[in-house]
Design a protein around this motif. Structure first.
Motif, PDB file in Angstrom:
ATOM      1  N   LYS A   1      16.146   9.233  13.282  1.00  0.00           N
ATOM      2  CA  LYS A   1      14.809   9.658  13.697  1.00  0.00           C
ATOM      3  C   LYS A   1      14.428  10.938  12.964  1.00  0.00           C
ATOM      4  O   LYS A   1      15.222  11.864  12.857  1.00  0.00           O
ATOM      5  CB  LYS A   1      14.769   9.870  15.205  1.00  0.00           C
ATOM      6  CG  LYS A   1      14.929   8.580  15.957  1.00  0.00           C
ATOM      7  CD  LYS A   1      14.843   8.778  17.454  1.00  0.00           C
ATOM      8  CE  LYS A   1      15.062   7.424  18.129  1.00  0.00           C
ATOM      9  NZ  LYS A   1      14.967   7.515  19.562  1.00  0.00           N
ATOM     10  N   LEU A   2      13.184  10.967  12.501  1.00  0.00           N
ATOM     11  CA  LEU A   2      12.697  12.120  11.743  1.00  0.00           C
ATOM     12  C   LEU A   2      11.798  13.029  12.571  1.00  0.00           C
ATOM     13  O   LEU A   2      11.698  14.211  12.271  1.00  0.00           O
ATOM     14  CB  LEU A   2      11.934  11.645  10.500  1.00  0.00           C
ATOM     15  CG  LEU A   2      12.741  10.789   9.524  1.00  0.00           C
ATOM     16  CD1 LEU A   2      11.842  10.304   8.400  1.00  0.00           C
ATOM     17  CD2 LEU A   2      13.923  11.557   8.978  1.00  0.00           C
ATOM     18  N   ASP A   3      11.144  12.467  13.574  1.00  0.00           N
ATOM     19  CA  ASP A   3      10.268  13.274  14.422  1.00  0.00           C
ATOM     20  C   ASP A   3      10.082  12.590  15.769  1.00  0.00           C
ATOM     21  O   ASP A   3      10.598  11.511  16.008  1.00  0.00           O
ATOM     22  CB  ASP A   3       8.919  13.551  13.736  1.00  0.00           C
ATOM     23  CG  ASP A   3       8.113  12.299  13.459  1.00  0.00           C
ATOM     24  OD1 ASP A   3       8.322  11.259  14.125  1.00  0.00           O
ATOM     25  OD2 ASP A   3       7.255  12.333  12.565  1.00  0.00           O
TER      26      ASP A   3
ATOM     27  N   ALA B   1       8.737   8.303  13.626  1.00  0.00           N
ATOM     28  CA  ALA B   1       9.105   8.130  12.223  1.00  0.00           C
ATOM     29  C   ALA B   1      10.633   8.122  12.111  1.00  0.00           C
ATOM     30  O   ALA B   1      11.322   8.940  12.715  1.00  0.00           O
ATOM     31  CB  ALA B   1       8.523   9.251  11.363  1.00  0.00           C
TER      32      ALA B   1
ATOM     33  N   ILE C   1      14.095   6.634   9.358  1.00  0.00           N
ATOM     34  CA  ILE C   1      14.601   5.947   8.178  1.00  0.00           C
ATOM     35  C   ILE C   1      15.874   5.207   8.574  1.00  0.00           C
ATOM     36  O   ILE C   1      16.557   5.594   9.518  1.00  0.00           O
ATOM     37  CB  ILE C   1      14.881   6.912   7.006  1.00  0.00           C
ATOM     38  CG1 ILE C   1      15.847   8.034   7.417  1.00  0.00           C
ATOM     39  CG2 ILE C   1      13.584   7.481   6.457  1.00  0.00           C
ATOM     40  CD1 ILE C   1      16.274   8.952   6.287  1.00  0.00           C
TER      41      ILE C   1
ATOM     42  N   TRP D   1      12.466   1.936   6.721  1.00  0.00           N
ATOM     43  CA  TRP D   1      11.820   3.018   7.460  1.00  0.00           C
ATOM     44  C   TRP D   1      10.797   2.424   8.408  1.00  0.00           C
ATOM     45  O   TRP D   1      10.439   1.267   8.290  1.00  0.00           O
ATOM     46  CB  TRP D   1      11.143   4.021   6.504  1.00  0.00           C
ATOM     47  CG  TRP D   1      10.146   3.399   5.590  1.00  0.00           C
ATOM     48  CD1 TRP D   1       8.831   3.161   5.848  1.00  0.00           C
ATOM     49  CD2 TRP D   1      10.381   2.914   4.276  1.00  0.00           C
ATOM     50  NE1 TRP D   1       8.222   2.560   4.776  1.00  0.00           N
ATOM     51  CE2 TRP D   1       9.163   2.393   3.781  1.00  0.00           C
ATOM     52  CE3 TRP D   1      11.498   2.859   3.451  1.00  0.00           C
ATOM     53  CZ2 TRP D   1       9.045   1.845   2.528  1.00  0.00           C
ATOM     54  CZ3 TRP D   1      11.376   2.296   2.197  1.00  0.00           C
ATOM     55  CH2 TRP D   1      10.164   1.807   1.754  1.00  0.00           C
ATOM     56  N   LYS D   2      10.372   3.252   9.350  1.00  0.00           N
ATOM     57  CA  LYS D   2       9.299   2.836  10.263  1.00  0.00           C
ATOM     58  C   LYS D   2       8.535   4.058  10.733  1.00  0.00           C
ATOM     59  O   LYS D   2       9.086   5.156  10.753  1.00  0.00           O
ATOM     60  CB  LYS D   2       9.853   2.031  11.435  1.00  0.00           C
ATOM     61  CG  LYS D   2      10.793   2.763  12.344  1.00  0.00           C
ATOM     62  CD  LYS D   2      11.303   1.819  13.407  1.00  0.00           C
ATOM     63  CE  LYS D   2      12.055   2.567  14.470  1.00  0.00           C
ATOM     64  NZ  LYS D   2      12.544   1.700  15.521  1.00  0.00           N
TER      65      LYS D   2
ATOM     66  N   ILE E   1       6.268   5.627   9.229  1.00  0.00           N
ATOM     67  CA  ILE E   1       5.935   6.559   8.153  1.00  0.00           C
ATOM     68  C   ILE E   1       4.667   6.051   7.482  1.00  0.00           C
ATOM     69  O   ILE E   1       4.614   4.907   7.017  1.00  0.00           O
ATOM     70  CB  ILE E   1       7.098   6.680   7.135  1.00  0.00           C
ATOM     71  CG1 ILE E   1       8.324   7.264   7.828  1.00  0.00           C
ATOM     72  CG2 ILE E   1       6.670   7.536   5.944  1.00  0.00           C
ATOM     73  CD1 ILE E   1       9.554   7.326   6.979  1.00  0.00           C
ATOM     74  N   LYS E   2       3.663   6.909   7.450  1.00  0.00           N
ATOM     75  CA  LYS E   2       2.385   6.520   6.865  1.00  0.00           C
ATOM     76  C   LYS E   2       2.269   7.105   5.450  1.00  0.00           C
ATOM     77  O   LYS E   2       2.570   8.264   5.232  1.00  0.00           O
ATOM     78  CB  LYS E   2       1.249   7.055   7.733  1.00  0.00           C
ATOM     79  CG  LYS E   2       1.260   6.449   9.117  1.00  0.00           C
ATOM     80  CD  LYS E   2       0.216   7.080  10.003  1.00  0.00           C
ATOM     81  CE  LYS E   2       0.372   6.493  11.399  1.00  0.00           C
ATOM     82  NZ  LYS E   2       0.193   7.478  12.429  1.00  0.00           N
TER      83      LYS E   2
END
Length: 87
Positions: free
Chosen positions: A22-24, A28, A30, A81-82, A84-85
Motif C-alpha cells: 500500500k502506498l497511501d 493506491a 503496487i 498496481w491499483k 494509481i491515476k
C-alpha cells in the motif's frame, strides 16, 4: 544467534504471485515480487548478454547498467498496481 544460519524465510507462492504494498490511505498500491526471482534474473542476464565483455572488464556504463536493471524490474518485479491515476 547463529550467524551462519539464515533467519529469513519466504513464502514461495507470494514470491511468484507478488505482494501488495500500500502506498497511501486512498487505496493506491503496487504489487511486487522480490528482485531475486528467477524470471527477473534470467531476463536481466538476457539484457546484459550483449555487454558481457564490458561487464567482465568492469567497463559497463553505469547509466546503461541502471537502464537495463530498470527495464528488468519493470517487467519482472513490479507486476501490477491499483488505484494509481495517470495524469
Amino acid at each position: 544467534m547463529d550467524l551462519t544460519k539464515s533467519y529469513i524465510e519466504t513464502d514461495p507462492i507470494l514470491e511468484k504471485d507478488g505482494v501488495e504494498v500500500k502506498l497511501d490511505e486512498d487505496g493506491a498500491a503496487i504489487i511486487v515480487r522480490p528482485m531475486r526471482n528467477d524470471s527477473f534474473r534470467k531476463y536481466l542476464k538476457e539484457l546484459q548478454k550483449p555487454y558481457e565483455r564490458k561487464i567482465q572488464q568492469k567497463r559497463m556504463d553505469p547509466k546503461l547498467e541502471d537502464d537495463l536493471t530498470r527495464k528488468a524490474v519493470a517487467k519482472h518485479v513490479l507486476i501490477g498496481w491499483k488505484g494509481i491515476k495517470v495524469a
